[in-house]
Design a protein around this motif. Structure first.
Motif, PDB file in Angstrom:
ATOM      1  N   HIS A 249       7.073   9.082   4.450  1.00 17.87           N
ATOM      2  CA  HIS A 249       6.144   9.204   3.330  1.00 17.87           C
ATOM      3  C   HIS A 249       5.079  10.264   3.587  1.00 17.87           C
ATOM      4  N   GLY A 250       5.085  10.885   4.755  1.00 19.63           N
ATOM      5  CA  GLY A 250       4.138  11.952   5.060  1.00 19.63           C
ATOM      6  C   GLY A 250       2.819  11.503   5.630  1.00 19.63           C
ATOM      7  N   ALA A 251       2.720  10.252   6.077  1.00 20.38           N
ATOM      8  CA  ALA A 251       1.465   9.731   6.599  1.00 20.38           C
ATOM      9  C   ALA A 251       1.229  10.164   8.041  1.00 20.38           C
ATOM     10  N   GLU A 252      -0.044  10.137   8.441  1.00 18.89           N
ATOM     11  CA  GLU A 252      -0.419  10.290   9.839  1.00 18.89           C
ATOM     12  C   GLU A 252      -0.484   8.886  10.429  1.00 18.89           C
ATOM     13  N   VAL A 253       0.293   8.656  11.476  1.00 18.16           N
ATOM     14  CA  VAL A 253       0.477   7.297  11.983  1.00 18.16           C
ATOM     15  C   VAL A 253      -0.243   7.107  13.315  1.00 18.16           C
TER      16      VAL A 253
ATOM     17  N   LEU B 137       8.627   0.618  10.631  1.00 15.07           N
ATOM     18  CA  LEU B 137       7.454   0.941   9.823  1.00 15.07           C
ATOM     19  C   LEU B 137       6.924   2.330  10.164  1.00 15.07           C
ATOM     20  N   VAL B 138       6.897   2.656  11.449  1.00 10.81           N
ATOM     21  CA  VAL B 138       6.468   3.998  11.849  1.00 10.81           C
ATOM     22  C   VAL B 138       7.379   5.054  11.229  1.00 10.81           C
ATOM     23  N   GLN B 139       8.686   4.838  11.314  1.00  8.55           N
ATOM     24  CA  GLN B 139       9.622   5.818  10.767  1.00  8.55           C
ATOM     25  C   GLN B 139       9.459   5.989   9.257  1.00  8.55           C
ATOM     26  N   LEU B 140       9.320   4.885   8.537  1.00  7.38           N
ATOM     27  CA  LEU B 140       9.194   4.976   7.083  1.00  7.38           C
ATOM     28  C   LEU B 140       7.847   5.585   6.692  1.00  7.38           C
ATOM     29  N   ALA B 141       6.795   5.264   7.435  1.00  8.72           N
ATOM     30  CA  ALA B 141       5.485   5.867   7.150  1.00  8.72           C
ATOM     31  C   ALA B 141       5.541   7.378   7.313  1.00  8.72           C
TER      32      ALA B 141
ATOM     33  N   PHE C 165       0.874  -1.167   0.000  1.00 12.57           N
ATOM     34  CA  PHE C 165       0.000   0.000   0.000  1.00 12.57           C
ATOM     35  C   PHE C 165       0.906   1.210   0.000  1.00 12.57           C
ATOM     36  N   PRO C 166       1.179   1.782  -1.179  1.00 11.24           N
ATOM     37  CA  PRO C 166       2.113   2.908  -1.254  1.00 11.24           C
ATOM     38  C   PRO C 166       1.526   4.133  -0.540  1.00 11.24           C
ATOM     39  N   LEU C 167       2.119   4.457   0.589  1.00 15.04           N
ATOM     40  CA  LEU C 167       1.635   5.582   1.377  1.00 15.04           C
ATOM     41  C   LEU C 167       2.019   6.902   0.721  1.00 15.04           C
TER      42      LEU C 167
END
Length: 323
Positions: free
Chosen positions: A161-165, A154-158, A133-135
């Motif tokens: 990508h600019g996601a809200e985690v 995973l949190v760091q990479l998300a 799922f390309p964030l």
């Protein structure tokens, strides 16, 4: 050499410290002197019999060290090279055979311990946010077990990508680790229902993707937080395998997508493996990805390492070190 060997399936007590003949590389193989080996749930699944393997067997696919022997028809890998892999033929050992096309170079500045602690989980986190799922910026993801080996990366990479985690953890101590990794919202599952907490913060069915490495205990409620046409990515079984799912359960919750990916299909070729590993190890070398080693054990103490992993009290990665 010495190695940990499993003669029959069972609990951590079946991991036996054994003296064996040194491995000899066949055509296309190298032998690596193991400096550090990663401890992963797949090792537990194989030890317990959930994932059957021929026995006796040496557990462990993830390791880092130096090449000490090279078989014929090997190019691009030489004696003395610093390498890592997730595809060793028995990484809980002082020496391990690996197909030469399944090793990756370890950059200078990345210790063997960090390479072994990051390769499997790092590439897993990488494919989840870039391919499964390309964030993209502004999307919302839920990361379960966010203080674990995959979770922290995973949190760091998300966040990159600019996601809200949104992150779930099992205790207050683990909550601090998830926040330090960049999680925007941390939910302690021992204190509250995570789906209710997510809804309270984001609204009903507001999550674009759930990254679930826990499995049975979190799967059903995870479906309840997804937006229409959102995706459930179930990639691990830490609490046990997910029960069979009716396709109608996905339709009734808003035409959801469900996938059960595995790393092997995202590093199927040597080119993709080395590209993905190079991305992860390059971020570590640049100081842009923090790898947390939560516990270290001597190779002969693999049973204790498995007990800690299965207790789900650990944070970050557990590694075995050559004595």
């Amino acid at each position: 050499m010495h190695a940990i060997q499993v003669g029959h399936t069972g609990g951590p007590e079946v991991l036996q410290w054994t003296e064996l003949d040194d491995p000899i590389p066949a055509d296309g193989e190298v032998v690596v002197e193991v400096e550090a080996a990663g401890v992963n749930f797949i090792d537990v699944y194989r030890r317990s019999g959930l994932y059957p393997v021929p026995l006796p067997a040496i557990p462990g696919g993830e390791l880092a060290g130096r090449v000490v022997a090279v078989g014929s028809a090997v190019t691009g890998v030489a004696i003395g090279d610093r390498v890592a892999t997730t595809d060793a033929a028995g990484g809980y050992a002082e020496l391990a055979k690996v197909a030469a096309d399944r090793v990756v170079p370890v950059p200078e500045g990345v210790p063997a311990e960090l390479a072994a602690a990051s390769l499997l989980q790092g590439m897993t986190a990488h494919y989840l946010v870039t391919d499964t799922f390309p964030l993209s910026a502004g999307q919302r993801c839920l990361v379960h077990a966010a203080a674990g080996g995959v979770g922290l990366l995973l949190v760091q990479l998300a966040k990159r990508h600019g996601a809200e985690v949104f992150a779930t953890v099992g205790s207050r101590g683990k909550a601090d680790a998830a926040r330090a990794a960049g999680a925007d919202h941390v939910i302690i599952t021992s204190e509250q229902d995570f789906a209710t907490a997510v809804e309270a913060q984001a609204g009903p069915r507001a999550i674009d993707v759930v990254y679930d490495g826990v499995g049975r205990d979190t799967f059903d409620r995870g479906l309840d937080v997804l937006r229409r046409r959102g995706m459930m990515v179930t990639f691990g079984n830490a609490s046990g395998p997910v029960e069979p799912v009716s396709p109608l359960a996905l339709a009734n919750r808003g035409s959801l997508f469900l996938t059960r990916p595995t790393l092997a299909d995202y590093v199927a070729t040597t080119e993709e493996l080395r590209w993905r590993a190079g991305e992860v190890l390059g971020l570590i070398a640049a100081g842009a990805l923090d790898v947390h080693v939560g516990a270290r054990f001597a190779l002969a103490e693999a049973g204790d390492a498995h007990r800690l992993l299965e207790s789900r009290r650990s944070t970050g990665k557990i590694v075995l070190l050559r004595g």
